[in-house]
Design an enzyme around this catalytic site. Structure first.
Site, PDB file in Angstrom:
ATOM      1  CD  GLU A  26       5.500 -16.079  -7.363  1.00 44.40           C
ATOM      2  OE1 GLU A  26       6.272 -15.111  -7.495  1.00 44.40           O
ATOM      3  OE2 GLU A  26       4.979 -16.393  -6.282  1.00 44.40           O
ATOM      4  CG  ASN A  71       5.544 -14.426  -1.678  1.00 40.87           C
ATOM      5  OD1 ASN A  71       6.679 -14.608  -1.218  1.00 40.87           O
ATOM      6  ND2 ASN A  71       5.004 -13.219  -1.752  1.00 40.87           N
ATOM      7  CG  ASN A 171      10.229 -17.194  -2.331  1.00 45.27           C
ATOM      8  OD1 ASN A 171      11.099 -16.672  -3.025  1.00 45.27           O
ATOM      9  ND2 ASN A 171       9.149 -16.532  -1.926  1.00 45.27           N
ATOM     10  CD  GLU A 172      10.633 -12.752  -0.777  1.00 46.06           C
ATOM     11  OE1 GLU A 172       9.465 -12.569  -0.366  1.00 46.06           O
ATOM     12  OE2 GLU A 172      11.195 -11.962  -1.561  1.00 46.06           O
ATOM     13  CE1 TYR A 243      10.823  -7.820  -7.512  1.00 49.47           C
ATOM     14  CE2 TYR A 243      10.872  -8.551  -5.227  1.00 49.47           C
ATOM     15  CZ  TYR A 243      10.741  -8.832  -6.582  1.00 49.47           C
ATOM     16  OH  TYR A 243      10.529 -10.120  -7.001  1.00 49.47           O
ATOM     17  CD  GLU A 291      11.436 -13.153  -5.810  1.00 55.86           C
ATOM     18  OE1 GLU A 291      10.834 -12.112  -5.478  1.00 55.86           O
ATOM     19  OE2 GLU A 291      11.118 -14.294  -5.413  1.00 55.86           O
ATOM     20  CD  GLN A 351       7.366 -13.239 -11.007  1.00 57.02           C
ATOM     21  OE1 GLN A 351       6.728 -13.958 -11.766  1.00 57.02           O
ATOM     22  NE2 GLN A 351       7.078 -13.192  -9.699  1.00 57.02           N
TER      23      GLN A 351
HETATM   24  O1  AHR Z   1       8.160 -11.523  -7.427  1.00 55.61           O
HETATM   25  C1  AHR Z   1       7.026 -11.246  -6.680  1.00 55.61           C
HETATM   26  C2  AHR Z   1       7.157 -11.714  -5.239  1.00 55.61           C
HETATM   27  O2  AHR Z   1       8.115 -10.939  -4.572  1.00 55.61           O
HETATM   28  C3  AHR Z   1       7.626 -13.125  -5.022  1.00 55.61           C
HETATM   29  O3  AHR Z   1       6.589 -14.037  -5.075  1.00 55.61           O
HETATM   30  C4  AHR Z   1       8.207 -13.079  -3.646  1.00 55.61           C
HETATM   31  O4  AHR Z   1       9.253 -14.009  -3.480  1.00 55.61           O
HETATM   32  C5  AHR Z   1       8.661 -11.646  -3.482  1.00 55.61           C
HETATM   33  O5  AHR Z   1       8.221 -11.103  -2.301  1.00 55.61           O
END
Ligand code: AHR
Length: 501
Positions: A26, A71, A171-172, A243, A291, A351
């Site tokens: 990103e 994001n 995205n999201e 995450y 992700e 990432q």
């Molecule tokens: O990977 C970091 C961020 O985590 C990304 O930009 C977003 O999509 C997610 O919230």
């Protein structure tokens, strides 16, 4: 402590899609600038790409890299990143409160992918923009020539189209933090119309619609049901993110979070099946887990930038330094994806470089492998083929996220060619060695090729530029196959790759 595993040659889960080992870059922090791109760096090539980073990425053999966000993409004008560098505008990135010179855009990224042995998976901006910008971006990237946008690409110096086949529709979009956040109905309609337009250009594209940002979102799982209701026939994959963190410093609960991941996948699979039935559809939509990673070490230090007014260029952001404990977590997450290979067809470790990443760089200095580089590497190298059903009979524990969590967490993959069989195993027990007995029905000639192991007396141990080899795998002996039975001793809190052929 003993654990028995049984596998049978004919009892399979599904082919493993190679795209399970994809990644993500990103425009965030030092991922692009001083991560993959650093003109003047001693290893930089003529295009300014760091050769040391390319080498580490190539070794991972990651099939796709998602780009440009995250994001970031939700307020990104792709046109800012093309054309002569000196004309490109410096913009404020609202997502990460930084500045972006736009010196890297889609054309340079496509070049980098070739050098790194991977392919682009692109995201369009459905936050601040919409269908029109998306279709123009697609035409710019993929049309050979003879139209406004494709000729512009040619004029910019890229005669050949990039032929990008995988596209994320935003995205999201369920997240209130997202620029242009939408309700499920608003997003579902926009995503469907965008997908339809993109397919009018090329039916063979694979399109990914946004699911929930994580399983704790208040709109989960209604979001999936509504979005799929709008888009089911127009898209191919539903995107999920998750995450992991150990803020509580509780190893057993931390490692049990893979159970939460499993429930998340299966709940979403249920919603997909529900919409499929409702629509009387023949089509199978699968999951793009685009992700995932451990992300918590850097939260505190990032506040200064994320809450400040400095708008720095390429600052140190989301630079989690991974420890040995995270190896076990990443190993467990990858095991979950392999066991659910029938529903999850794409997954991107988030990432790749510097930003919550397996590869770190020092600006002007070396690049090195973080601890989590290794479980990702081994899954990518040896986890391709067919996921095998493994019946595990062994001790379990109760956690905050579910009961009966097995201490022995395993996935097993049979290679497509030949007879190679790989066991990926995490022993989650804090103190006890696991005596493993695995019955290998239908593999009469199996023998041990290699047992790779990661263990460390200190869960908090990390690698750094000065000590890049503090946490590394080693080859161990002692695993054997006799009369079709594999036996092995797995130390407490260890990650293991047992390769048979
Ligand atoms: O990977 C970091 C961020 O985590 C990304 O930009 C977003 O999509 C997610 O919230």
């Amino acid at each position: 402590m003993k654990a028995n595993v049984t596998i049978h040659r004919d009892f399979t889960i599904s082919p493993v899609d190679d795209r399970l080992y994809s990644s993500f870059l990103e425009h965030l922090g030092r991922a692009i600038y001083t991560g993959i791109y650093e003109p003047g760096h001693p290893t930089a090539d003529a295009d300014g790409f760091r050769g040391d980073v390319i080498e580490l990425v190539r070794a991972l053999d990651t099939p796709y890299v998602r780009y440009p966000g995250g994001n970031f993409v939700s307020a990104y004008n792709w046109e800012d990143g093309v054309g002569p560098r000196e004309d490109r505008p410096t913009r404020l990135d609202l997502a990460w409160r930084t500045r972006d010179s736009n010196h890297i855009g889609v054309n340079e990224f496509a070049d980098w992918c070739k050098k790194a042995g991977t392919k682009p998976m692109l995201a369009v901006n459905l936050g601040s923009r919409g269908l029109d910008a998306a279709r123009n971006f697609l035409e710019y990237c993929n049309h050979p020539g003879g139209s406004y946008w494709s000729d512009l690409r040619r004029k910019h110096g890229w005669k050949e189209p990039h032929n990008v086949k995988l596209w994320c529709l935003g995205n999201e979009m369920d997240g209130p933090w997202q620029v242009g956040h939408k309700t499920a109905d608003e997003y579902g309609r926009l995503a469907n119309e965008t997908a339809k337009a993109m397919r009018l250009f090329d039916k063979s594209l694979e399109l990914i619609v946004c699911g929930s940002s994580h399983a704790g979102m208040p709109t989960f799982p209604d979001w999936e049901a509504t979005v799929l209701d709008h888009t089911y026939e127009a898209i191919d994959h539903l995107s999920l993110h998750m995450y992991f963190g150990n803020e509580e410093h509780d190893t057993l609960n931390y490692l049990a979070k893979a159970e939460k991941l499993d429930r998340y996948i299966m709940s979403v699979a249920g919603v997909i099946d529900y919409v499929k039935s409702k629509k009387r559809s023949k089509k199978n939509v699968t999951i793009s887990f685009d992700e995932w990673n451990v992300w918590y070490h850097s939260h505190e230090q990032d506040k200064k930038i994320l809450e400040g007014d400095d708008w720095p260029d390429a600052p140190h952001l989301l630079e989690d330094i991974y420890n040995f404990e995270d190896v076990l977590q990443v190993g467990g997450v990858l095991n979950t994806f392999i066991r659910r290979a029938d529903r999850v067809k794409i997954a991107c470790i988030a990432q790749l470089v510097n930003v919550i990443a397996p590869i770190m760089t020092e600006t002007g200095g070396p690049a090195w492998k973080q601890t989590i580089y290794y479980p990702f590497l081994y899954a990518s190298l040896y986890g391709r083929g067919t996921a095998m059903r493994a019946i595990v009979d062994g001790p379990t524990y109760d956690s905050a996220f579910g009961d009966d969590v097995p201490f022995l967490d395993t996935s097993v993959v049979r290679s497509s060619a030949g007879n190679a069989l790989t066991f990926f195993i995490v022993n989650r027990h804090l103190t006890e060695t696991l005596d493993l007995t695995a019955r290998l029905d239908g593999f009469p000639a199996a023998r041990v090729v290699e047992h790779i192991q990661m263990s460390h007396p200190d869960l908090a141990a990390v690698n750094s530029a000065a000590t890049p080899n503090n946490v590394v795998p080693k080859t161990v002996s002692g695993s054997t196959v006799e009369a079709g039975v594999l036996t092995s001793r797995l130390p407490p809190l260890s990650y293991n790759v047992i390769r048979l052929s």
